[in-house]
Design a protein around this motif. Structure first.
Motif, PDB file in Angstrom:
ATOM      1  N   GLY A   1       0.801  -1.212   0.000  1.00 27.78           N
ATOM      2  CA  GLY A   1       0.000   0.000   0.000  1.00 27.78           C
ATOM      3  C   GLY A   1       0.833   1.260   0.000  1.00 27.78           C
ATOM      4  O   GLY A   1       0.410   2.295   0.538  1.00 27.78           O
ATOM      5  N   ALA A   2       2.022   1.201  -0.600  1.00 20.41           N
ATOM      6  CA  ALA A   2       2.954   2.342  -0.565  1.00 20.41           C
ATOM      7  C   ALA A   2       3.302   2.797  -1.978  1.00 20.41           C
ATOM      8  O   ALA A   2       4.460   3.130  -2.262  1.00 20.41           O
ATOM      9  N   GLU A   3       2.302   2.823  -2.882  1.00 24.74           N
ATOM     10  CA  GLU A   3       2.576   3.235  -4.247  1.00 24.74           C
ATOM     11  C   GLU A   3       3.135   4.649  -4.338  1.00 24.74           C
ATOM     12  O   GLU A   3       3.886   4.972  -5.265  1.00 24.74           O
ATOM     13  N   ALA A   4       2.824   5.504  -3.363  1.00 21.00           N
ATOM     14  CA  ALA A   4       3.299   6.889  -3.409  1.00 21.00           C
ATOM     15  C   ALA A   4       4.819   6.965  -3.343  1.00 21.00           C
ATOM     16  O   ALA A   4       5.430   7.935  -3.845  1.00 21.00           O
ATOM     17  N   PHE A   5       5.431   5.940  -2.752  1.00 22.35           N
ATOM     18  CA  PHE A   5       6.892   5.958  -2.644  1.00 22.35           C
ATOM     19  C   PHE A   5       7.573   5.615  -3.973  1.00 22.35           C
ATOM     20  O   PHE A   5       8.812   5.628  -4.040  1.00 22.35           O
ATOM     21  N   THR A   6       6.795   5.322  -4.989  1.00 18.85           N
ATOM     22  CA  THR A   6       7.373   5.157  -6.330  1.00 18.85           C
ATOM     23  C   THR A   6       8.084   6.438  -6.763  1.00 18.85           C
ATOM     24  O   THR A   6       9.101   6.396  -7.465  1.00 18.85           O
ATOM     25  N   ILE A   7       7.541   7.577  -6.346  1.00 12.23           N
ATOM     26  CA  ILE A   7       8.170   8.865  -6.683  1.00 12.23           C
ATOM     27  C   ILE A   7       9.565   8.939  -6.078  1.00 12.23           C
ATOM     28  O   ILE A   7      10.522   9.382  -6.733  1.00 12.23           O
ATOM     29  N   ASN A   8       9.695   8.530  -4.827  1.00 12.66           N
ATOM     30  CA  ASN A   8      11.017   8.527  -4.183  1.00 12.66           C
ATOM     31  C   ASN A   8      11.994   7.648  -4.962  1.00 12.66           C
ATOM     32  O   ASN A   8      13.151   8.019  -5.195  1.00 12.66           O
ATOM     33  N   LEU A   9      11.512   6.464  -5.344  1.00 14.93           N
ATOM     34  CA  LEU A   9      12.375   5.513  -6.058  1.00 14.93           C
ATOM     35  C   LEU A   9      12.850   6.086  -7.378  1.00 14.93           C
ATOM     36  O   LEU A   9      14.053   6.079  -7.680  1.00 14.93           O
ATOM     37  N   VAL A  10      11.917   6.606  -8.157  1.00 15.28           N
ATOM     38  CA  VAL A  10      12.272   7.143  -9.478  1.00 15.28           C
ATOM     39  C   VAL A  10      13.201   8.342  -9.345  1.00 15.28           C
ATOM     40  O   VAL A  10      14.223   8.445 -10.047  1.00 15.28           O
ATOM     41  N   GLY A  11      12.868   9.254  -8.447  1.00 16.40           N
ATOM     42  CA  GLY A  11      13.647  10.478  -8.316  1.00 16.40           C
ATOM     43  C   GLY A  11      15.083  10.225  -7.872  1.00 16.40           C
ATOM     44  O   GLY A  11      16.032  10.706  -8.496  1.00 16.40           O
ATOM     45  N   ARG A  12      15.253   9.440  -6.823  1.00 17.60           N
ATOM     46  CA  ARG A  12      16.589   9.276  -6.268  1.00 17.60           C
ATOM     47  C   ARG A  12      17.472   8.397  -7.151  1.00 17.60           C
ATOM     48  O   ARG A  12      18.651   8.705  -7.367  1.00 17.60           O
ATOM     49  N   ILE A  13      16.907   7.310  -7.656  1.00 22.09           N
ATOM     50  CA  ILE A  13      17.745   6.418  -8.455  1.00 22.09           C
ATOM     51  C   ILE A  13      18.104   7.045  -9.803  1.00 22.09           C
ATOM     52  O   ILE A  13      19.180   6.804 -10.349  1.00 22.09           O
ATOM     53  N   SER A  14      17.233   7.883 -10.343  1.00 20.09           N
ATOM     54  CA  SER A  14      17.529   8.536 -11.624  1.00 20.09           C
ATOM     55  C   SER A  14      18.565   9.635 -11.450  1.00 20.09           C
ATOM     56  O   SER A  14      19.530   9.724 -12.230  1.00 20.09           O
ATOM     57  N   MET A  15      18.399  10.472 -10.468  1.00 15.17           N
ATOM     58  CA  MET A  15      19.317  11.595 -10.269  1.00 15.17           C
ATOM     59  C   MET A  15      20.681  11.151  -9.755  1.00 15.17           C
ATOM     60  O   MET A  15      21.708  11.709 -10.138  1.00 15.17           O
ATOM     61  N   ARG A  16      20.690  10.126  -8.929  1.00 12.53           N
ATOM     62  CA  ARG A  16      21.934   9.757  -8.258  1.00 12.53           C
ATOM     63  C   ARG A  16      22.745   8.733  -9.046  1.00 12.53           C
ATOM     64  O   ARG A  16      23.974   8.837  -9.124  1.00 12.53           O
ATOM     65  N   GLU A  17      22.085   7.736  -9.634  1.00 15.19           N
ATOM     66  CA  GLU A  17      22.813   6.631 -10.223  1.00 15.19           C
ATOM     67  C   GLU A  17      22.522   6.410 -11.702  1.00 15.19           C
ATOM     68  O   GLU A  17      23.382   6.596 -12.546  1.00 15.19           O
ATOM     69  N   LEU A  18      21.292   6.009 -12.006  1.00 19.32           N
ATOM     70  CA  LEU A  18      21.016   5.493 -13.339  1.00 19.32           C
ATOM     71  C   LEU A  18      21.149   6.534 -14.440  1.00 19.32           C
ATOM     72  O   LEU A  18      21.522   6.199 -15.562  1.00 19.32           O
ATOM     73  N   GLY A  19      20.833   7.801 -14.148  1.00 21.46           N
ATOM     74  CA  GLY A  19      20.937   8.816 -15.186  1.00 21.46           C
ATOM     75  C   GLY A  19      22.335   8.897 -15.762  1.00 21.46           C
ATOM     76  O   GLY A  19      22.547   8.715 -16.971  1.00 21.46           O
ATOM     77  N   VAL A  20      23.328   9.103 -14.906  1.00 20.45           N
ATOM     78  CA  VAL A  20      24.697   9.254 -15.381  1.00 20.45           C
ATOM     79  C   VAL A  20      25.307   7.911 -15.752  1.00 20.45           C
ATOM     80  O   VAL A  20      26.106   7.815 -16.698  1.00 20.45           O
ATOM     81  N   LEU A  21      24.944   6.833 -15.051  1.00 19.08           N
ATOM     82  CA  LEU A  21      25.539   5.528 -15.344  1.00 19.08           C
ATOM     83  C   LEU A  21      25.091   5.007 -16.707  1.00 19.08           C
ATOM     84  O   LEU A  21      25.914   4.556 -17.515  1.00 19.08           O
ATOM     85  N   MET A  22      23.802   5.065 -16.983  1.00 20.34           N
ATOM     86  CA  MET A  22      23.320   4.601 -18.281  1.00 20.34           C
ATOM     87  C   MET A  22      23.818   5.500 -19.414  1.00 20.34           C
ATOM     88  O   MET A  22      24.085   5.031 -20.523  1.00 20.34           O
TER      89      MET A  22
END
Length: 373
Positions: free
Chosen positions: A193-214
Motif C-alpha cells: 500500500g505504498a505506491e506513493a513511494f514510487t516517486i522517491n524511487l524514481v527520483g533518487r535512483i535517476s538523479m543519483r545513479e542510473l541517469g549518469v551511469l546509463m
C-alpha cells in the motif's frame, strides 16, 4: 649452358678411413637436376663429406636435395661460399619438424594457462592505460602553456559527435528506463500500500545513479567505439606516423579534443538523461497511479536532496575521461591488419564499461562515507 648436375664417389683422407667423399658437379638448379635426387637415394655406402666445390650454380631445390642427403648420411658439406653457403644455411635452419596437431594438455593445465595469460594481458593493458593517461595529462599541460596549439574546431566537432548527435538515443533510453523503474516499483510497492513511494524511487535512483551511469554506458558504446575505430584506422593507414613526421602531436591533435569533449559533455548528458528518466516516471505515475504531475514534482522536490544532483554531476566528467582515454588508447594500439580495428574497438567498449562500473562502486562507498546518502 652449364652442365647438368652429376656426382662421383671417391675416397679421401679427409673423409676418414671408413668414409667416402661425394663430389657434386654441374648445375644444382631445378632445371638441371634431372634424376640426381633418385640416384642419390640409391647411393649406398658411408659418405662422410659432400664436396660442392665444383658446383656451378645452386638454388633452393638443389640445396634441399644436398642437405637431405647429408642429413641421412650424417655427412658434412664443404666447398660452398658466398651466396651458395648462405642459401644452404637458410635451408638447414628451415628444416624443422612440423607439428601437425598441438600437443594435448590436461584441462586443468589448459585452464590454468588461460587464466595466467589473461591475467598477464590485463596487467599489461592496465599499465599501458595508466601510461597513456599520463601522456594525456602531459599533453593537456602543454596546451595550457601554449594555448595557440589548442584545436578549437576539432574540439567543437567532437562536441557535436559526442553530445548533440547522441541526444535522441540517450533521451529515448532514459525516458523508457524511467517508465520501467516506475512500473516495476509500483508493482512491488502496491503489495504494501505504498505506491506513493514510487516517486522517491524514481527520483533518487535517476538523479543519483542510473541517469549518469546509463549515459556513460551509452556513450562508451557509441562514442568510445568510434574513437577506437577512427584512431585505429588512422594508425593502419599511417596517418598518425605522418602527423609525427611533420611535427604534429597526435595526442594534442586527436586525443585531447575527444577527451575534452567527453569530459565537458558527460555532465550535461547525464543531467539530461536523469531529467528525462524522471519525466518518464512522472507519466507512468500519472496514468497508472493517478498521481498528477504537479503532485509528482512537489514530491520530487521534497525527497530528492540537492546532493543527489551533485553526486551525478561529480561522477559524470570522471566517466567521460575514462571512456575517452580507453577508446583512444585502444585505437592507438592497432597494428597489423584491419581485423585489429574490430578487436580493439570491442576491447575499448568492454574496458570503458567495466572501468565505469568499478569507479561508480568506489564513488558509492566514498559518498556514503562522507554522508551524501
Amino acid at each position: 649452358m652449364s652442365a647438368a648436375a652429376d656426382f662421383s664417389m671417391d675416397r679421401d683422407g679427409a673423409a676418414g678411413a671408413d668414409g667416402q667423399v661425394l663430389r657434386v658437379t654441374g648445375d644444382l638448379s631445378l632445371a638441371r637436376l634431372g634424376d640426381l635426387p633418385n640416384r642419390l637415394e640409391k647411393q649406398g655406402g658411408q659418405v662422410s663429406v659432400v664436396d660442392l666445390s665444383a658446383v656451378e650454380r645452386i638454388d633452393t631445390i638443389g640445396a634441399w636435395v644436398i642437405h637431405r642427403f647429408a642429413r641421412e648420411h650424417d655427412a658434412r658439406i664443404e666447398g660452398l661460399s658466398g651466396n651458395g653457403q648462405n642459401l644452404l644455411e637458410q635451408v638447414q635452419a628451415a628444416d624443422q619438424p612440423v607439428q601437425m596437431r598441438p600437443q594435448s594438455r590436461s584441462p586443468f593445465r589448459r585452464v590454468l594457462a588461460e587464466i595466467g595469460e589473461s591475467t598477464a594481458n590485463s596487467a599489461r593493458t592496465a599499465l599501458g592505460l595508466l601510461g597513456f593517461m599520463g601522456e594525456t595529462v602531459i599533453a593537456f599541460g602543454g596546451i595550457i602553456r601554449h594555448p595557440s596549439r589548442f584545436r578549437f574546431n576539432a574540439t567543437v566537432q567532437r562536441f557535436e559527435v559526442v553530445g548533440v548527435s547522441a541526444l535522441a538515443i540517450i533521451g529515448l533510453m532514459s525516458f523508457l528506463i524511467g517508465v520501467v523503474i516506475a512500473q516495476q516499483g509500483a508493482v512491488q510497492l502496491r503489495q504494501f500500500g505504498a505506491e506513493a513511494f514510487t516517486i522517491n524511487l524514481v527520483g533518487r535512483i535517476s538523479m543519483r545513479e542510473l541517469g549518469v551511469l546509463m549515459t556513460a554506458i551509452m556513450v562508451a558504446g557509441r562514442s568510445g567505439s568510434a574513437f577506437a575505430a577512427q584512431l585505429g584506422t588512422m594508425k593502419l593507414t599511417e596517418e598518425i606516423d605522418a602527423m609525427r613526421t611533420i611535427g604534429v602531436s597526435p595526442m594534442e591533435a586527436l586525443v585531447l579534443p575527444r577527451t575534452i569533449a567527453a569530459i565537458v559533455l558527460m555532465p550535461l548528458l547525464g543531467f539530461y538523461a536523469a531529467v528525462l528518466s524522471v519525466f518518464g516516471g512522472c507519466l507512468l505515475c500519472w496514468f497508472a497511479l493517478d498521481i498528477p504531475p504537479i503532485a509528482f514534482v512537489a514530491r520530487i522536490r521534497e525527497v530528492v536532496p540537492i546532493t543527489d544532483v551533485f553526486v551525478g554531476l561529480i561522477k559524470a566528467p570522471v566517466f567521460g575521461a575514462i571512456i575517452a582515454v580507453a577508446g583512444c588508447f585502444q585505437g592507438m594500439q592497432v597494428k597489423g591488419d584491419a581485423e585489429q580495428v574490430g578487436l580493439k574497438t570491442t576491447s575499448a567498449v568492454v574496458q570503458a564499461i567495466f572501468m565505469v562500473i568499478v569507479v561508480d562502486a568506489f564513488f558509492a562507498v566514498f559518498f556514503e562515507q562522507i554522508g551524501w546518502i
